[in-house]
Design a protein around this motif. Structure first.
Motif: not given
Length: 196
Positions: A98-106, A133-139, A170-179
């Motif tokens: 949907q393009g509607h981010v639910d929350q951030i992750g790290v 497991e085997k489900g979909s996720i958008t990162v 470009d990701f590193a440990i601690g990078t904040t991403i949209n989920l």
């Protein structure tokens, strides 16, 4: 509506504060094909094109979007994943996004798997989102399949093409991403919580 298949990358050229909003200008090869009022997903965040220049376009992010995504961390020079809204009749190569981010992750862990990569992300389980497991996720707007799943953590496997053509490199440990969690899973989870 999006598919989570990244079309191209863009580079942030300018970020201007306008009251509680941000005006973000992006340089990308698809600018000549864009129109005012068109929806584009930026690291999974659906934003509307409000201005066009020769090689750049501008979108507005409101306070609500800034609070729920990693947009507040963006800076000039950052690379963002871009996807235009899907056309009716196109193949759905990823999953319904949907393009509607639910929350951030790290980003918690990155493993080189000799030709592919495993990324592990953690997120706040108190917001009642879940993976399977085997489900979909958008990162960051990328449609992926969950490899491992526990209460507030999951892993995904990244192929070389995805690594090279998205900002995963470009990701590193601690990078904040949209989920954005799977929309069908969100409806099932909500229905279950209402009936228990």
């Amino acid at each position: 509506m999006f598919t989570g298949i990244i079309e191209t990358l863009g580079t942030i050229q300018e970020i201007k504060k306008a009251a509680d909003n941000l005006q973000i200008t992006i340089l990308t090869t698809i600018t000549p094909e864009l129109k005012i009022d068109q929806s584009v997903a930026h690291n999974g965040v659906c934003l509307t094109v409000v201005a066009l220049n020769e090689n750049t376009y501008t979108v507005t992010a409101i306070k609500e979007t800034i609070l729920k995504t990693n947009l507040g961390n963006w800076k000039v020079g950052d690379c963002v994943n871009l996807e235009r809204a899907m056309k009716l009749g196109d193949r759905l190569d990823g999953h319904i996004v949907q393009g509607h981010v639910d929350q951030i992750g790290v980003c918690k862990k990155i493993e080189n798997a000799n030709g592919s990569w495993y990324y592990t992300f953690e997120y706040d389980a108190n917001l009642n989102n879940l993976t399977i497991e085997k489900g979909s996720i958008t990162v960051n707007g990328v449609s992926l399949t969950v490899v491992n799943s526990i209460k507030n953590e999951f892993s995904v496997a990244i192929i070389p093409y995805t690594y090279e053509h998205t900002n995963f490199k470009d990701f590193a440990i601690g990078t904040t991403i949209n989920l954005e969690f799977d929309v069908i899973g969100k409806y099932v989870s909500r229905l279950y919580s209402l009936n228990n």
